[in-house]
Design a protein around this motif. Structure first.
Motif, PDB file in Angstrom:
ATOM      1  N   UNK A   1     -12.808  30.340  -0.745  1.00  0.00           N
ATOM      2  CA  UNK A   1     -13.678  29.170  -0.700  1.00  0.00           C
ATOM      3  C   UNK A   1     -14.977  29.512   0.022  1.00  0.00           C
ATOM      4  N   UNK A   2     -16.072  29.023  -0.489  1.00  0.00           N
ATOM      5  CA  UNK A   2     -17.366  29.213   0.144  1.00  0.00           C
ATOM      6  C   UNK A   2     -17.760  27.984   0.937  1.00  0.00           C
TER       7      UNK A   2
ATOM      8  N   UNK B   1     -25.692  12.715   6.900  1.00  0.00           N
ATOM      9  CA  UNK B   1     -25.275  13.219   5.590  1.00  0.00           C
ATOM     10  C   UNK B   1     -25.181  14.748   5.554  1.00  0.00           C
ATOM     11  N   UNK B   2     -24.343  15.268   4.601  1.00  0.00           N
ATOM     12  CA  UNK B   2     -24.216  16.717   4.407  1.00  0.00           C
ATOM     13  C   UNK B   2     -25.546  17.275   3.897  1.00  0.00           C
ATOM     14  N   UNK B   3     -25.813  18.573   4.217  1.00  0.00           N
ATOM     15  CA  UNK B   3     -27.024  19.251   3.813  1.00  0.00           C
ATOM     16  C   UNK B   3     -26.669  20.535   3.061  1.00  0.00           C
TER      17      UNK B   3
ATOM     18  N   UNK C   1     -25.501  29.013  -2.828  1.00  0.00           N
ATOM     19  CA  UNK C   1     -26.329  28.476  -1.765  1.00  0.00           C
ATOM     20  C   UNK C   1     -25.569  28.495  -0.441  1.00  0.00           C
ATOM     21  N   UNK C   2     -26.123  27.820   0.576  1.00  0.00           N
ATOM     22  CA  UNK C   2     -25.499  27.770   1.900  1.00  0.00           C
ATOM     23  C   UNK C   2     -25.114  26.328   2.205  1.00  0.00           C
ATOM     24  N   UNK C   3     -23.828  25.993   2.145  1.00  0.00           N
ATOM     25  CA  UNK C   3     -23.394  24.619   2.422  1.00  0.00           C
ATOM     26  C   UNK C   3     -23.501  24.306   3.919  1.00  0.00           C
ATOM     27  N   UNK C   4     -24.079  23.170   4.230  1.00  0.00           N
ATOM     28  CA  UNK C   4     -24.240  22.720   5.618  1.00  0.00           C
ATOM     29  C   UNK C   4     -23.695  21.295   5.708  1.00  0.00           C
ATOM     30  N   UNK C   5     -22.401  21.164   5.793  1.00  0.00           N
ATOM     31  CA  UNK C   5     -21.742  19.859   5.784  1.00  0.00           C
ATOM     32  C   UNK C   5     -21.500  19.358   7.208  1.00  0.00           C
TER      33      UNK C   5
ATOM     34  N   UNK D   1     -19.984  29.592   6.119  1.00  0.00           N
ATOM     35  CA  UNK D   1     -20.037  31.010   5.734  1.00  0.00           C
ATOM     36  C   UNK D   1     -20.081  31.147   4.222  1.00  0.00           C
ATOM     37  N   UNK D   2     -20.628  32.319   3.773  1.00  0.00           N
ATOM     38  CA  UNK D   2     -20.642  32.728   2.371  1.00  0.00           C
ATOM     39  C   UNK D   2     -20.324  34.214   2.329  1.00  0.00           C
ATOM     40  N   UNK D   3     -20.045  34.743   1.086  1.00  0.00           N
ATOM     41  CA  UNK D   3     -19.650  36.146   0.918  1.00  0.00           C
ATOM     42  C   UNK D   3     -20.692  36.899   0.085  1.00  0.00           C
ATOM     43  N   UNK D   4     -21.766  37.379   0.679  1.00  0.00           N
ATOM     44  CA  UNK D   4     -22.770  38.145  -0.078  1.00  0.00           C
ATOM     45  C   UNK D   4     -22.364  39.621  -0.191  1.00  0.00           C
ATOM     46  N   UNK D   5     -22.956  40.314  -1.164  1.00  0.00           N
ATOM     47  CA  UNK D   5     -22.758  41.751  -1.308  1.00  0.00           C
ATOM     48  C   UNK D   5     -24.001  42.464  -0.770  1.00  0.00           C
ATOM     49  N   UNK D   6     -23.784  43.412   0.160  1.00  0.00           N
ATOM     50  CA  UNK D   6     -24.886  44.095   0.821  1.00  0.00           C
ATOM     51  C   UNK D   6     -24.881  45.578   0.480  1.00  0.00           C
ATOM     52  N   UNK D   7     -26.051  46.189   0.615  1.00  0.00           N
ATOM     53  CA  UNK D   7     -26.190  47.632   0.446  1.00  0.00           C
ATOM     54  C   UNK D   7     -25.979  48.322   1.786  1.00  0.00           C
ATOM     55  N   UNK D   8     -25.654  49.606   1.702  1.00  0.00           N
ATOM     56  CA  UNK D   8     -25.551  50.374   2.930  1.00  0.00           C
ATOM     57  C   UNK D   8     -26.962  50.584   3.499  1.00  0.00           C
ATOM     58  N   UNK D   9     -27.079  50.426   4.832  1.00  0.00           N
ATOM     59  CA  UNK D   9     -28.385  50.621   5.479  1.00  0.00           C
ATOM     60  C   UNK D   9     -29.129  49.308   5.648  1.00  0.00           C
TER      61      UNK D   9
END
Length: 313
Positions: free
Chosen positions: A153-154, A235-237, A251-255, A273-281
């Motif tokens: 869940x995001x 209200x939620x943002x 997006x980024x839930x701000x409830x 929280x969210x689950x992004x994919x990042x590069x090394x460095x």
């Protein structure tokens, strides 16, 4: 034989007891001799103990002299054991003695061996049951235990437990190395921020306002968890999050997880929280207010942790 005659027979011949009468004795009647039988014999009554086996009996009418009574404890001459009699002792009818040929007693040895075998089988069965355990219990245990899974869940649940992990990367939203733009500003009026100096970023409720964090030491390429500590009252943002210039799909839930009343930001602090994919460095992470977003929120801290995690691990 002429009428009136009795023939040549005499009374003593006809009557075996004629010798008992005077006229019979006058005619010469004699008492019978010999053993038992009729007509020439008759039983003679004798005194008890008078007759002795194996001895000559005295003539009739003569009594033998009784022998002297034996003393106490001495054998009586008038008694003879049955085995000394002619023909020997009568056969014994006693049932005592050894059993008749062909009959055998109960096989106690066989019964004992059978009982020992039964007890041994029971003991072995109990031992096997104790070693193997109860299959039903194992099934129940297997059914009740489930392998832990990570939530996909995001949309995080409210929590104030925001202790950083040892392998995470962290920055204050208003700290050094973070760029603020589009009207976003540093502030510290609202209590409860977790930044090192208690400050946070406000002024995000306008299109174009943004927070940009440049991360230079990402250990490896892959999926990470981006934790954002924020406050919402009312209200939620929802705001836009971009990774290396590309907006994140959800997006980024701000409830308002704490159910803080409108304007009460001091009681609205929580984490998403969210689950992004990042590069090394090096990587660039940006949180901004884009058209269609609801950006009435305060942000005080950002954290990165390798892999997918929740607020509890």
């Amino acid at each position: 034989m002429t009428p009136g005659e009795n023939g040549p027979s005499t009374p003593e011949d006809d009557d075996p007891f004629g010798y008992l009468y005077a006229d019979g004795q006058a005619r010469g009647a004699q008492p019978p001799s010999g053993g038992y039988g009729y007509p020439n014999s008759v039983s003679r009554v004798r005194t008890v103990g008078e007759r002795q086996y194996g001895q000559q009996q005295p003539p009739y009418g003569q009594s033998a002299m009784p022998q002297q009574q034996a003393g106490y404890g001495q054998p009586n001459a008038y008694y003879q054991a049955p085995e000394t009699l002619p023909g020997g002792a009568p056969p014994s009818t006693s049932r005592s003695g050894s059993p008749a040929p062909g009959r055998r007693g109960p096989n106690t040895k066989g019964l004992l061996i059978g009982a020992v075998a039964v007890v041994a089988a029971v003991v072995i069965g109990i031992g096997i049951a104790m070693l193997n355990g109860n299959p039903d219990d194992k099934k129940n245990d297997a059914g009740s235990s489930t392998a832990p899974t990570q939530s996909q869940s995001h949309t995080p649940s409210p929590s104030n437990n925001d202790s950083p992990a040892n392998d995470e990367l962290k920055t204050d939203a208003a700290g050094d190395g973070v760029q603020l733009a589009g009207g976003a500003t540093k502030a510290s009026d609202v209590k409860g921020a977790q930044s090192s100096d208690g400050s946070y970023v406000g002024g995000l409720n306008q299109v174009g306002a943004s927070i940009t964090w440049s991360v230079d030491n990402v250990p490896a390429q892959g999926e990470y968890t981006l934790f954002t500590h924020f406050s919402v009252a009312g209200p939620d943002q929802k705001m836009t999050v971009s990774i290396n210039g590309k907006p994140f799909a959800t997006g980024l839930p701000l409830k308002n997880y704490t159910h803080a009343k409108d304007g009460d930001y001091a009681h609205g602090w929580t984490t998403t929280y969210v689950y992004p994919t990042l590069n090394k460095g090096s990587n660039t992470i940006s949180i901004s207010c884009q058209p269609g977003d609801q950006c009435n929120a305060l942000i005080d801290q950002l954290r990165l942790q390798q892999g997918e995690h929740t607020l509890h691990g």
